[in-house]
Design a protein around this motif. Structure first.
Motif, short mmCIF file in Angstrom:
data_model
loop_
_atom_site.label_atom_id
_atom_site.label_comp_id
_atom_site.label_asym_id
_atom_site.label_seq_id
_atom_site.Cartn_x
_atom_site.Cartn_y
_atom_site.Cartn_z
N UNK A 21 0.92 -1.11 -0.14
CA UNK A 21 -0.03 0.01 0.14
C UNK A 21 0.63 1.32 -0.07
N UNK A 22 2.06 0.95 0.40
CA UNK A 22 2.93 2.43 0.33
C UNK A 22 3.95 2.54 -0.68
N UNK A 23 3.90 1.42 -1.77
CA UNK A 23 4.95 1.49 -2.90
C UNK A 23 4.21 2.50 -3.79
N UNK A 24 5.05 2.74 -4.96
CA UNK A 24 4.72 3.64 -5.99
C UNK A 24 3.52 3.20 -6.70
N UNK A 25 2.59 4.28 -6.91
CA UNK A 25 1.24 3.87 -7.59
C UNK A 25 0.99 5.08 -8.64
N UNK A 26 -0.01 5.26 -9.22
CA UNK A 26 -0.53 6.35 -10.04
C UNK A 26 -0.70 7.65 -9.25
N UNK A 27 -1.38 7.37 -8.22
CA UNK A 27 -1.83 8.57 -6.94
C UNK A 27 -0.37 8.76 -6.25
N UNK A 28 0.51 7.93 -6.03
CA UNK A 28 1.84 8.23 -5.55
C UNK A 28 2.85 7.89 -6.24
N UNK A 29 3.22 8.31 -7.31
CA UNK A 29 4.37 7.90 -7.99
C UNK A 29 5.78 7.61 -7.44
N UNK A 30 6.07 8.21 -6.35
CA UNK A 30 7.28 8.19 -5.76
C UNK A 30 6.82 7.46 -4.20
N UNK A 31 5.70 6.68 -3.95
CA UNK A 31 5.71 5.97 -3.04
C UNK A 31 5.32 6.80 -1.67
N UNK A 32 5.12 6.26 -0.65
CA UNK A 32 4.82 6.93 0.66
C UNK A 32 5.56 6.38 1.85
N UNK A 33 5.91 7.21 2.92
CA UNK A 33 6.38 6.48 3.95
C UNK A 33 5.49 5.87 4.86
#
Length: 318
Positions: A21-33
């Motif tokens: 769930x915190x990996x890169x995605x379309x919504x969060x292209x650079x992932x999340x902490x």
């Protein structure tokens, strides 16, 4: 049978989502902490994204070479538990690193690799963030055999970019010789954390500073005209007075502290949140006391950074 298959499929999907769930995605292209990562994972948060940079290195005759254009990308990896970065240079000499904070040693460890000098053993730097600088060291002798370190310094860090300096220093850092300079500008289309995530991260940083008894960092988490409303005390205003209030406690050492927002409401460049705080102190006589309380905070966004403007709290008797 179909029902069993449905629940098995659902379980697998939920498990995979939790792993990614915190990996890169379309919504969060650079992932999340990842919230379960050490709080220091946020040290690199301002660098997360893609930057356009100018790199300048020393020639063998100690003169500076012509600047080289490059991009520098930072992103969260391993489901938000670490940071990876990559540089792509116009001269074809690319590089990257994996950055992990190890809580047991309270340090960042950075393993570096390069297309120009592939190796079976990666070189490693270690260090910490302090005063808005990320400083890393690796032991390295000077050409004349003198003991010292190669020092890396991320500085002038802001939402708009950062500067980077690589230099050789002797063991007590009374002498330095810069060999590499990089200046980076963040691309505007880089997706940043939402305002709510930034406020939650600011709350985590406050707890981190409180446990370290870094009262200067605590005071800087407030606006210059901030006011705090401690339990059973008058209103306290301004940087110096707030710093004095937080540093004035004695007779114990904080060993646990957590802020748990229950609601965050954002309206433009102001916000408010309320919730619960809890922690544990160790008294000078060795006894430990746990506590819990409630709070309300009004935030202001100053230079793209959320800071506390009004802060009121009081204990809950249990």
């Amino acid at each position: 049978m179909r029902q069993s298959f449905f629940f098995l499929s659902l379980f697998i999907q939920i498990t995979l989502w939790g792993q990614n769930q915190y990996e890169s995605s379309l919504e969060y292209p650079f992932g999340r902490p990842n919230p379960n990562a050490p709080e220091e994972i946020l040290d690199f948060e301002p660098l997360i994204g893609l930057c356009d940079c100018i790199s300048k290195t020393r020639n063998k005759d100690k003169t500076w070479a012509e600047p080289t254009k490059m991009t520098w990308e930072f992103k969260y990896i391993m489901n938000g538990m670490a940071v990876q970065d990559q540089t792509l240079k116009e001269d074809g000499k690319h590089s990257g690193s994996i950055r992990q904070f190890i809580a047991d040693s309270s340090r960042w460890y950075v393993h570096y690799y390069s297309s120009a000098t592939p190796t079976t053993v990666l070189s490693a730097w270690e260090g910490n963030k302090k005063d808005n600088k990320i400083i890393l060291y690796r032991q390295q002798k000077a050409p004349n055999g003198m003991d010292g370190f190669y020092k890396i310094n991320f500085h002038d860090i802001s939402p708009n970019g950062f500067k980077w300096l690589g230099e050789w220093v002797n063991t007590n850092e009374t002498f330095s010789f810069p060999t590499w300079e990089i200046e980076c500008t963040k691309r505007k289309n880089t997706k940043a954390l939402s305002d709510e995530e930034q406020i939650r991260n600011a709350a985590k940083s406050f707890s981190k500073s409180y446990l370290k008894q870094d009262y200067e960092a605590i005071a800087k988490s407030y606006t210059s005209d901030a006011k705090i409303f401690p339990n059973n005390a008058p209103i306290i205003s301004g940087y110096e007075a707030i710093k004095k209030r937080w540093s004035g406690a004695s007779g114990y050492t904080p060993i646990e502290h957590q802020i748990i927002p229950e609601e965050i409401f954002i309206l433009g460049d102001t916000a408010h949140d309320y919730g619960i705080y809890k922690g544990k102190n160790k008294n000078d006589d060795g006894t430990e006391i746990s506590y819990k309380g409630k709070y309300v905070v009004v935030w202001k966004k100053i230079d793209n950074q959320w800071k506390m403007y009004l802060d009121i709290w009081n204990r809950i008797k249990e």
